[in-house]
Motif scaffolding. Structure first.
Motif, PDB file in Angstrom:
ATOM      1  N   LEU A  83       1.354  -1.784   0.053  1.00 21.03           N
ATOM      2  CA  LEU A  83      -0.213  -0.339   0.269  1.00 21.03           C
ATOM      3  C   LEU A  83       1.531   1.169  -0.150  1.00 21.03           C
ATOM      4  CD1 LEU A  83      -2.983   0.953   0.185  1.00 21.03           C
ATOM      5  CD2 LEU A  83      -2.993   0.971   2.695  1.00 21.03           C
ATOM      6  N   GLU A  84       2.032   1.325   0.648  1.00 19.64           N
ATOM      7  CA  GLU A  84       2.812   1.910   0.268  1.00 19.64           C
ATOM      8  C   GLU A  84       3.876   2.927  -0.722  1.00 19.64           C
ATOM      9  OE1 GLU A  84       2.865   0.694   4.406  1.00 19.64           O
ATOM     10  OE2 GLU A  84       3.827  -0.468   2.464  1.00 19.64           O
ATOM     11  N   ASP A  85       4.045   2.034  -1.576  1.00 21.45           N
ATOM     12  CA  ASP A  85       3.733   2.195  -3.089  1.00 21.45           C
ATOM     13  C   ASP A  85       3.153   2.305  -3.699  1.00 21.45           C
ATOM     14  OD1 ASP A  85       6.698   0.935  -2.214  1.00 21.45           O
ATOM     15  OD2 ASP A  85       6.388  -1.574  -3.140  1.00 21.45           O
ATOM     16  N   LEU A  86       2.009   2.226  -3.595  1.00 22.82           N
ATOM     17  CA  LEU A  86       1.031   2.441  -4.360  1.00 22.82           C
ATOM     18  C   LEU A  86       0.545   3.598  -3.789  1.00 22.82           C
ATOM     19  CD1 LEU A  86      -1.329   1.819  -6.244  1.00 22.82           C
ATOM     20  CD2 LEU A  86      -2.894   0.643  -4.909  1.00 22.82           C
ATOM     21  N   ASN A  87       0.285   4.117  -2.869  1.00 26.91           N
ATOM     22  CA  ASN A  87       0.090   5.115  -2.377  1.00 26.91           C
ATOM     23  C   ASN A  87       0.888   6.662  -3.535  1.00 26.91           C
ATOM     24  OD1 ASN A  87      -2.106   5.495  -0.581  1.00 26.91           O
ATOM     25  ND2 ASN A  87      -0.793   4.697   1.047  1.00 26.91           N
ATOM     26  N   ASP A  88       2.223   6.165  -2.951  1.00 27.01           N
ATOM     27  CA  ASP A  88       3.703   6.900  -3.443  1.00 27.01           C
ATOM     28  C   ASP A  88       3.262   7.198  -4.881  1.00 27.01           C
ATOM     29  OD1 ASP A  88       4.711   7.058  -0.274  1.00 27.01           O
ATOM     30  OD2 ASP A  88       6.179   5.647  -1.727  1.00 27.01           O
ATOM     31  N   ILE A  89       3.245   5.716  -5.666  1.00 21.44           N
ATOM     32  CA  ILE A  89       2.415   6.238  -7.390  1.00 21.44           C
ATOM     33  C   ILE A  89       1.592   6.995  -6.884  1.00 21.44           C
ATOM     34  CG2 ILE A  89       1.679   4.323  -9.141  1.00 21.44           C
ATOM     35  CD1 ILE A  89       2.988   2.501  -8.261  1.00 21.44           C
ATOM     36  N   VAL A  90       0.216   6.601  -6.364  1.00 25.78           N
ATOM     37  CA  VAL A  90      -0.708   7.954  -6.934  1.00 25.78           C
ATOM     38  C   VAL A  90      -0.526   9.056  -6.541  1.00 25.78           C
ATOM     39  CG1 VAL A  90      -3.149   8.185  -6.726  1.00 25.78           C
ATOM     40  CG2 VAL A  90      -1.953   5.924  -6.837  1.00 25.78           C
ATOM     41  N   ALA A  91       0.194   9.443  -5.962  1.00 22.81           N
ATOM     42  CA  ALA A  91       0.392  10.884  -5.107  1.00 22.81           C
ATOM     43  C   ALA A  91       1.952  11.843  -5.879  1.00 22.81           C
ATOM     44  CB  ALA A  91       1.323  10.790  -3.579  1.00 22.81           C
ATOM     45  N   SER A  92       2.382  11.078  -6.224  1.00 23.75           N
ATOM     46  CA  SER A  92       3.517  11.337  -7.324  1.00 23.75           C
ATOM     47  C   SER A  92       2.685  13.074  -8.372  1.00 23.75           C
ATOM     48  CB  SER A  92       4.293  10.511  -8.111  1.00 23.75           C
ATOM     49  OG  SER A  92       3.622   9.956  -9.117  1.00 23.75           O
ATOM     50  N   ASP A  93       3.976  13.432  -8.427  1.00 20.19           N
ATOM     51  CA  ASP A  93       3.331  14.476  -9.125  1.00 20.19           C
ATOM     52  C   ASP A  93       3.391  14.408 -10.432  1.00 20.19           C
ATOM     53  OD1 ASP A  93       3.177  16.101  -7.829  1.00 20.19           O
ATOM     54  OD2 ASP A  93       5.511  16.836  -7.873  1.00 20.19           O
ATOM     55  N   ALA A  94       3.188  13.346 -11.574  1.00 17.60           N
ATOM     56  CA  ALA A  94       3.214  12.636 -12.841  1.00 17.60           C
ATOM     57  C   ALA A  94       2.473  12.788 -13.639  1.00 17.60           C
ATOM     58  CB  ALA A  94       4.171  11.064 -12.485  1.00 17.60           C
ATOM     59  N   SER A  95       2.524  12.864 -14.618  1.00 20.35           N
ATOM     60  CA  SER A  95       1.311  12.135 -15.179  1.00 20.35           C
ATOM     61  C   SER A  95       0.237  11.107 -15.419  1.00 20.35           C
ATOM     62  CB  SER A  95       1.136  12.256 -16.661  1.00 20.35           C
ATOM     63  OG  SER A  95       1.729  11.422 -17.255  1.00 20.35           O
ATOM     64  N   PRO A  96      -1.408  11.175 -14.779  1.00 17.79           N
ATOM     65  CA  PRO A  96      -1.995   9.832 -14.843  1.00 17.79           C
ATOM     66  C   PRO A  96      -1.297   8.875 -15.621  1.00 17.79           C
ATOM     67  CG  PRO A  96      -3.354  11.385 -14.830  1.00 17.79           C
ATOM     68  CD  PRO A  96      -2.288  12.274 -15.248  1.00 17.79           C
ATOM     69  N   GLU A  97      -0.859   8.714 -16.607  1.00 25.13           N
ATOM     70  CA  GLU A  97      -0.783   7.915 -17.964  1.00 25.13           C
ATOM     71  C   GLU A  97       0.890   7.481 -17.182  1.00 25.13           C
ATOM     72  OE1 GLU A  97      -3.865  10.493 -19.617  1.00 25.13           O
ATOM     73  OE2 GLU A  97      -1.600  10.698 -18.476  1.00 25.13           O
ATOM     74  N   ASP A  98       1.578   8.749 -16.566  1.00 26.61           N
ATOM     75  CA  ASP A  98       3.022   7.725 -16.604  1.00 26.61           C
ATOM     76  C   ASP A  98       2.897   6.781 -14.958  1.00 26.61           C
ATOM     77  OD1 ASP A  98       4.311   8.552 -18.026  1.00 26.61           O
ATOM     78  OD2 ASP A  98       5.263  10.565 -17.663  1.00 26.61           O
ATOM     79  N   LYS A  99       1.344   7.787 -14.283  1.00 16.91           N
ATOM     80  CA  LYS A  99       1.575   6.923 -12.936  1.00 16.91           C
ATOM     81  C   LYS A  99       0.893   5.293 -13.120  1.00 16.91           C
ATOM     82  CE  LYS A  99      -0.210  10.462 -10.427  1.00 16.91           C
ATOM     83  NZ  LYS A  99      -1.221  10.881  -9.672  1.00 16.91           N
ATOM     84  N   LEU A 100       0.003   4.845 -14.923  1.00 15.80           N
ATOM     85  CA  LEU A 100      -0.022   3.408 -14.652  1.00 15.80           C
ATOM     86  C   LEU A 100       0.719   2.841 -15.410  1.00 15.80           C
ATOM     87  CD1 LEU A 100      -2.369   1.727 -15.066  1.00 15.80           C
ATOM     88  CD2 LEU A 100      -2.742   2.837 -17.085  1.00 15.80           C
ATOM     89  N   ARG A 101       1.699   3.786 -16.059  1.00 15.51           N
ATOM     90  CA  ARG A 101       2.974   3.525 -16.355  1.00 15.51           C
ATOM     91  C   ARG A 101       4.064   2.814 -15.318  1.00 15.51           C
ATOM     92  NH1 ARG A 101       5.555   3.898 -20.879  1.00 15.51           N
ATOM     93  NH2 ARG A 101       4.804   5.870 -21.466  1.00 15.51           N
ATOM     94  N   VAL A 102       4.682   2.940 -14.462  1.00 19.56           N
ATOM     95  CA  VAL A 102       4.678   2.809 -12.940  1.00 19.56           C
ATOM     96  C   VAL A 102       4.272   1.513 -11.793  1.00 19.56           C
ATOM     97  CG1 VAL A 102       5.792   3.644 -11.170  1.00 19.56           C
ATOM     98  CG2 VAL A 102       5.897   4.790 -12.519  1.00 19.56           C
ATOM     99  N   PHE A 103       2.576   1.719 -12.234  1.00 18.77           N
ATOM    100  CA  PHE A 103       1.771   0.845 -11.433  1.00 18.77           C
ATOM    101  C   PHE A 103       2.704  -0.534 -12.197  1.00 18.77           C
ATOM    102  CE2 PHE A 103      -1.754  -1.669 -11.434  1.00 18.77           C
ATOM    103  CZ  PHE A 103      -2.382  -2.076 -10.074  1.00 18.77           C
ATOM    104  N   LEU A 104       2.227  -0.435 -13.562  1.00 17.30           N
ATOM    105  CA  LEU A 104       2.560  -1.535 -14.456  1.00 17.30           C
ATOM    106  C   LEU A 104       4.202  -2.236 -14.439  1.00 17.30           C
ATOM    107  CD1 LEU A 104      -0.016  -0.963 -17.117  1.00 17.30           C
ATOM    108  CD2 LEU A 104      -0.160  -2.396 -15.679  1.00 17.30           C
ATOM    109  N   GLY A 105       4.426  -0.973 -14.615  1.00 16.25           N
ATOM    110  CA  GLY A 105       6.464  -1.809 -14.735  1.00 16.25           C
ATOM    111  C   GLY A 105       6.444  -2.998 -13.339  1.00 16.25           C
ATOM    112  N   HIS A 106       5.528  -1.939 -11.948  1.00 15.69           N
ATOM    113  CA  HIS A 106       5.984  -2.845 -10.806  1.00 15.69           C
ATOM    114  C   HIS A 106       5.360  -4.303 -10.884  1.00 15.69           C
ATOM    115  CE1 HIS A 106       6.613  -2.802  -6.127  1.00 15.69           C
ATOM    116  NE2 HIS A 106       5.497  -3.145  -5.921  1.00 15.69           N
TER     117      HIS A 106
END
Length: 242
Positions: A83-106
């Protein structure tokens, strides 16, 4: 007579010796034993022997085998994505598309490392024969992550969080990710033989596929809402023939 609720000096030595807390050592040993034998066949004695602690450790730190297994389920889910990693991904300043990229990369990295993760084997056992501990685990662990991921889906689709389309879209993101992680390695390499050697290509394809679907769902829902609004306006207009 030794009080079984008090950790022995051996427990304390284990903590000092390798820098890990005894609780963490027992949890890791339990995960491996439960993955090999399942909840019913695993014993606290074997877990403590595997952890190198005395037999009081399971009761002292977890209140018994049942409490230990509940913690193992939580840790198993953390091995896939905390949940901590997911919180960091969603709270980042990246675009929604880049956030999804980071999530899928994980997710892809987790899938590639699945043979080394006892948590994956725990969930495969749960899929085959669910234990009575799963409902509580879903409430306390899985649902908070689902709600956080829903925030990301809202950002990609442009839809509000209470939208049923968003709820379904979140499931459409989660289910293929879980399937990819839980696929046995041999089966995955048969179906996707190049996945291990071209993880970046796999990531780009998954991202393109999911973004296409999420954007389409958002557009369809907005069109549906607009048309519903237009129909409501027409129904409110006085009859011109009156």
């Amino acid at each position: 007579m030794t009080n079984p609720t008090v950790p022995s000096p051996r427990l304390k030595r284990a903590q000092r010796r390798d820098g890990r807390s005894t609780r963490a050592v027992v949890l890791d040993a339990a995960g491996k034993v439960f993955a090999e034998r399942g909840f019913g066949e695993a014993t606290s004695k074997e877990i403590c022997e595997r952890a190198g602690t005395n037999n009081a450790a399971v009761n002292y730190y977890f209140g018994g085998k049942e409490g230990l297994y509940e913690e193992v389920l939580v840790e198993a889910h953390r091995q896939m994505l905390s949940l901590e990693d997911l919180n960091d991904i969603v709270a980042s300043d990246a675009s929604p598309e880049d956030k999804l990229r980071v999530f899928l990369g994980h997710i892809i990295r987790t899938a590639m490392n699945a043979p080394e993760l006892w948590g994956i084997r725990i969930f495969l056992r749960e899929l085959a024969s669910p234990s009575p501990f799963v409902p509580r685990f879903i409430r306390t662990t899985a649902l908070p992550k689902s709600r956080k991921l829903r925030e990301l889906v809202c950002a990609v689709t442009g839809l509000p969080p209470d939208s049923e389309t968003v709820r379904r879209a979140t499931a459409f993101v989660v289910m293929p990710c879980m399937g990819f992680i839980l696929f046995p390695e041999k089966l995955r390499t048969v179906i996707l033989p190049g996945s291990a050697s071209d993880a970046e290509g796999l990531l780009e394809d998954m991202l393109t596929y999911m973004l296409g679907g999420l954007h389409a769902l958002g557009k369809t829902e907005r069109t549906r809402e607009r048309r519903a609004g237009e129909r409501a306006e027409r129904s409110d207009e006085p009859d011109a023939r009156a």
